[in-house]
Scaffold this motif. Structure first.
Motif, short mmCIF file in Angstrom:
data_model
loop_
_atom_site.label_atom_id
_atom_site.label_comp_id
_atom_site.label_asym_id
_atom_site.label_seq_id
_atom_site.Cartn_x
_atom_site.Cartn_y
_atom_site.Cartn_z
N CYS A 1 -17.67 90.65 41.59
CA CYS A 1 -16.82 91.50 40.75
C CYS A 1 -16.24 91.05 39.34
CB CYS A 1 -15.79 92.10 41.84
SG CYS A 1 -14.41 93.26 40.86
N VAL A 2 -16.87 91.65 38.30
CA VAL A 2 -16.11 91.46 37.20
C VAL A 2 -14.94 92.21 36.82
CG1 VAL A 2 -16.62 91.39 34.52
CG2 VAL A 2 -18.50 90.87 36.00
N ILE A 3 -13.94 91.74 36.46
CA ILE A 3 -12.41 92.39 36.51
C ILE A 3 -12.17 92.23 34.90
CG2 ILE A 3 -10.13 92.63 37.47
CD1 ILE A 3 -11.24 90.91 39.75
N GLU A 4 -11.85 93.39 34.19
CA GLU A 4 -11.18 93.21 32.90
C GLU A 4 -9.81 93.59 32.87
OE1 GLU A 4 -11.27 95.30 28.31
OE2 GLU A 4 -12.86 95.73 29.77
N LEU A 5 -8.86 92.66 32.50
CA LEU A 5 -7.50 92.95 32.49
C LEU A 5 -7.38 93.39 31.16
CD1 LEU A 5 -4.59 93.12 33.37
CD2 LEU A 5 -4.44 90.69 32.93
N GLY A 6 -6.93 94.74 30.82
CA GLY A 6 -6.60 95.16 29.27
C GLY A 6 -5.25 94.66 28.82
N GLY A 7 -5.25 94.76 27.56
CA GLY A 7 -4.01 94.58 26.93
C GLY A 7 -4.08 92.71 26.61
N THR A 8 -3.08 92.39 26.44
CA THR A 8 -2.78 90.88 25.66
C THR A 8 -1.93 90.05 26.59
OG1 THR A 8 -3.25 91.83 23.44
CG2 THR A 8 -2.58 89.70 23.78
N ILE A 9 -2.48 88.78 26.77
CA ILE A 9 -1.66 87.97 27.47
C ILE A 9 -0.28 87.72 27.06
CG2 ILE A 9 -1.47 85.62 28.42
CD1 ILE A 9 -3.20 87.30 30.23
N GLY A 10 0.76 88.10 27.49
CA GLY A 10 2.15 87.93 27.18
C GLY A 10 2.84 89.02 26.92
N ASP A 11 2.09 90.38 27.15
CA ASP A 11 2.72 91.75 27.18
C ASP A 11 3.39 91.70 28.47
OD1 ASP A 11 1.17 92.10 24.71
OD2 ASP A 11 -0.29 93.48 25.79
N ILE A 12 4.59 92.28 28.53
CA ILE A 12 5.25 92.70 29.73
C ILE A 12 4.78 93.46 30.69
CG2 ILE A 12 6.76 94.48 28.30
CD1 ILE A 12 9.16 93.30 30.03
N GLU A 13 4.15 94.64 30.04
CA GLU A 13 3.23 95.54 30.78
C GLU A 13 2.47 94.69 31.69
OE1 GLU A 13 3.39 95.71 27.70
OE2 GLU A 13 4.25 97.72 27.12
N GLY A 14 1.71 93.78 31.43
CA GLY A 14 0.65 93.09 32.29
C GLY A 14 1.04 91.99 33.16
N MET A 15 2.38 91.85 33.21
CA MET A 15 2.94 90.52 34.07
C MET A 15 2.76 90.70 35.53
SD MET A 15 4.05 88.22 31.80
CE MET A 15 4.73 88.11 30.16
N ALA A 16 2.74 91.71 35.78
CA ALA A 16 2.57 92.26 37.31
C ALA A 16 0.95 91.72 37.51
CB ALA A 16 2.82 93.27 37.81
N PHE A 17 0.26 92.15 36.88
CA PHE A 17 -1.24 91.86 37.10
C PHE A 17 -1.42 90.36 37.03
CE2 PHE A 17 -0.99 96.20 35.88
CZ PHE A 17 -1.62 97.05 37.02
N VAL A 18 -0.94 89.57 35.85
CA VAL A 18 -1.27 88.26 35.85
C VAL A 18 -0.80 87.48 36.84
CG1 VAL A 18 -0.57 86.16 34.41
CG2 VAL A 18 -1.06 88.48 33.27
N GLU A 19 0.40 87.93 37.57
CA GLU A 19 1.18 87.05 38.60
C GLU A 19 0.27 87.61 39.83
OE1 GLU A 19 3.06 85.03 41.55
OE2 GLU A 19 3.25 84.96 39.46
N ALA A 20 -0.23 88.83 40.10
CA ALA A 20 -1.26 89.21 41.04
C ALA A 20 -2.33 88.21 41.04
CB ALA A 20 -1.50 90.66 41.05
N PHE A 21 -2.94 87.87 39.97
CA PHE A 21 -4.07 87.08 40.00
C PHE A 21 -3.90 85.56 40.06
CE2 PHE A 21 -5.91 91.01 38.30
CZ PHE A 21 -7.09 91.17 39.10
N ARG A 22 -2.68 85.21 39.64
CA ARG A 22 -2.49 83.85 39.85
C ARG A 22 -2.44 83.51 41.45
NH1 ARG A 22 1.47 80.92 41.78
NH2 ARG A 22 2.54 82.70 42.50
N GLN A 23 -2.02 84.64 42.23
CA GLN A 23 -2.07 84.37 43.64
C GLN A 23 -3.33 84.53 44.22
OE1 GLN A 23 0.90 87.11 45.28
NE2 GLN A 23 2.46 86.79 43.90
N PHE A 24 -3.94 85.48 43.63
CA PHE A 24 -5.45 85.82 44.11
C PHE A 24 -6.36 84.77 44.01
CE2 PHE A 24 -9.30 88.07 43.49
CZ PHE A 24 -9.52 88.72 44.94
N GLN A 25 -6.06 83.81 42.84
CA GLN A 25 -6.98 82.70 42.71
C GLN A 25 -7.09 81.79 43.99
OE1 GLN A 25 -6.27 80.23 39.52
NE2 GLN A 25 -4.07 80.64 39.73
N PHE A 26 -6.07 81.75 44.76
CA PHE A 26 -6.00 80.93 45.90
C PHE A 26 -6.34 81.59 47.21
CE2 PHE A 26 -2.55 79.54 43.13
CZ PHE A 26 -3.03 78.22 42.35
#
Length: 484
Positions: free
Chosen positions: A163-188
């Motif tokens: 599964c190839v997942i594209e996270l839209g937007g730019t790293i550091g955007d407040i809108e994407g923080m929840a998704f970045v945290e979700a994938f931080r957990q998800f990698q484990f």
């Protein structure tokens, strides 16, 4: 391809039957609209061409439920799926590149996630608990991804493998923080061997300086790492000028460190002397350390010069492009063109190259054919009067033009992959039909060249490199081109 090994990013993944799903997260840095969708689509296409079943998910961190009410001036035209979903145009890229049919749930938005969590809260699913971004929103994101990744998208009812997942937007955007945290957990949760992160970033070139600046990308990667994700894949072509500038020890060692870590080295075409000393050192490193190497046009000419200087003791060997009065003119102006004239003096277009060796790696990569036709763009060539000095050495001229006067292909005996070509194979390369010289470099860099050549021995040139309509020439036309 079940039961075989393939490589993506920094590690090997096994793909036997019933193995865990593999996830590739594509993130972006510095600016949005940098091409994450094309990168994600292209990676998926490469994996699918290996016989793997691939699906794709696009995450848009806006609060809209879907793209149906968007203005095309902001997000491009809305793309419509079979199930009526109005989604981001990137899903259209996924469907076209991968030849699959996606569903509206393959497009995740912040609005969809919050609506899903709020509906559960209203039903009492979280009764007695305080509903928060962590863990409830992040858990919902992970569950959505895992569930949707299992949905068949190619009509054969088999579960996807990647599964190839594209996270839209730019790293550091407040809108994407929840998704970045979700994938931080998800990698484990998915286990690190099943998860890979590719970071796509901008390397700007300010007009005031005329040189590329990597600091924005460095800051972007630093921000990504600070949020708990580390990119596994870096795309870095190295500034070879500092390789020769010992007066700047920091840049000198940084450049050599990158070179020493490379699994393969490509020296492309070009004009002028700028950076050539560093390129010669890189070629020498590839030759002596048996690192897979491909030289294109100027890259091939420099490979011949490097070999002459270091293996034939022709220390003054050079190109008349760099030193017009060189005592050993190993690379020269083509005799039919007047030195100094630049306009309309290059050898351009499709030309025939005849293989002169049955043991040529490129001959096998092209399908074991007697000749090939590739596009050219060059003004200088290897001096045919000096090639006899190479005959008893390991550098072989295995491809020539039809008259035997122009050296087209070199290969180094006893090396995993040391190839130079005078033509430009990138002009006729296609996403689903990659050019054999470039394919050979990648195969050699990943240790898969010999296995590929064994498979190639069963195929014909027409199977692997069938002509494209705009590349097709009649015999009469080819004869005319050779005369010119």
């Amino acid at each position: 391809m079940d039961g075989q090994t393939f490589m993506i990013a920094s590690g090997y993944w096994q793909s036997p039957i019933c193995t865990p799903m593999k996830y590739i997260l594509v993130t972006g840095g510095v600016i949005s609209g940098i091409g994450k969708g094309i990168i994600a689509s292209s990676i998926g296409t490469i994996l699918k061409s290996c016989g793997l079943r691939v699906t794709a998910i696009k995450i848009d961190p806006y609060i809209n439920i879907d793209a149906g009410t968007f203005s095309p001036y902001e997000h491009g035209e809305v793309f419509v799926l079979n199930d009526g979903g109005e989604v981001d145009l990137d899903l259209g890229n996924y469907e076209r590149f991968l030849d699959i049919n996606l569903y509206k749930d393959n497009n995740i938005t912040t609005g969809k996630i919050y609506q899903h969590v709020i509906n559960k809260e209203r039903r009492g699913d979280y009764l007695g608990k305080t509903v928060q971004v962590v863990p409830h929103i992040t858990d919902a994101i992970q569950e959505w991804v895992m569930n949707q990744a299992k949905v068949s998208v190619d009509g054969n009812k088999e579960d996807p493998q990647i599964c190839v997942i594209e996270l839209g937007g730019t790293i550091g955007d407040i809108e994407g923080m929840a998704f970045v945290e979700a994938f931080r957990q998800f990698q484990f949760k998915a286990k690190r061997e099943n998860f890979s992160n590719i970071h796509v970033s901008l390397v700007p070139q300010p007009s005031a300086t005329g040189e590329q600046k990597t600091k924005p990308t460095q800051n972007s990667v630093r921000a990504l790492r600070g949020l708990g994700l580390s990119p596994d894949l870096y795309i870095d072509s190295i500034d070879l000028e500092p390789v020769t500038k010992a007066e700047d020890p920091v840049k000198f060692h940084e450049a050599w460190q990158k070179l020493c870590l490379a699994d393969g080295i490509l020296v492309p075409g070009g004009f002028g002397i700028r950076g050539t000393l560093g390129k010669l050192q890189a070629i020498s490193w590839a030759r002596t350390k048996k690192i897979p190497f491909l030289g294109i046009c100027l890259g091939m000419q420099l490979a011949v010069i490097e070999f002459a200087r270091n293996c034939l003791n022709l220390k003054d060997a050079n190109s008349t492009e760099f030193e017009p009065n060189t005592p050993v003119p190993l690379v020269i102006d083509m005799p039919e063109h007047s030195p100094g004239d630049l306009g309309g003096t290059m050898r351009l277009g499709l030309r025939r190259t005849v293989f002169t060796s049955e043991n040529s790696i490129l001959k096998k990569l092209y399908g074991d054919v007697p000749y090939i036709e590739e596009r050219h763009r060059h003004r200088y060539e290897v001096n045919p009067n000096l090639i006899n000095q190479f005959e008893n050495k390991d550098l072989c001229f295995v491809g020539e033009d039809v008259d035997g006067k122009r050296m087209e292909i070199i290969e180094l005996t006893g090396h995993p992959y040391f190839v130079g070509v005078q033509f430009h194979p990138e002009f006729s390369s296609r996403p689903m039909r990659p050019s054999p010289p470039y394919l050979g470099l990648l195969l050699a860099a990943t240790g898969n060249l010999n296995a590929h050549l064994q498979q190639m021995s069963k195929l014909s040139y027409s199977d692997v490199c069938s002509d494209v309509s705009d590349d097709s020439f009649s015999e009469a036309k080819l004869a005319e081109l050779e005369i010119n």
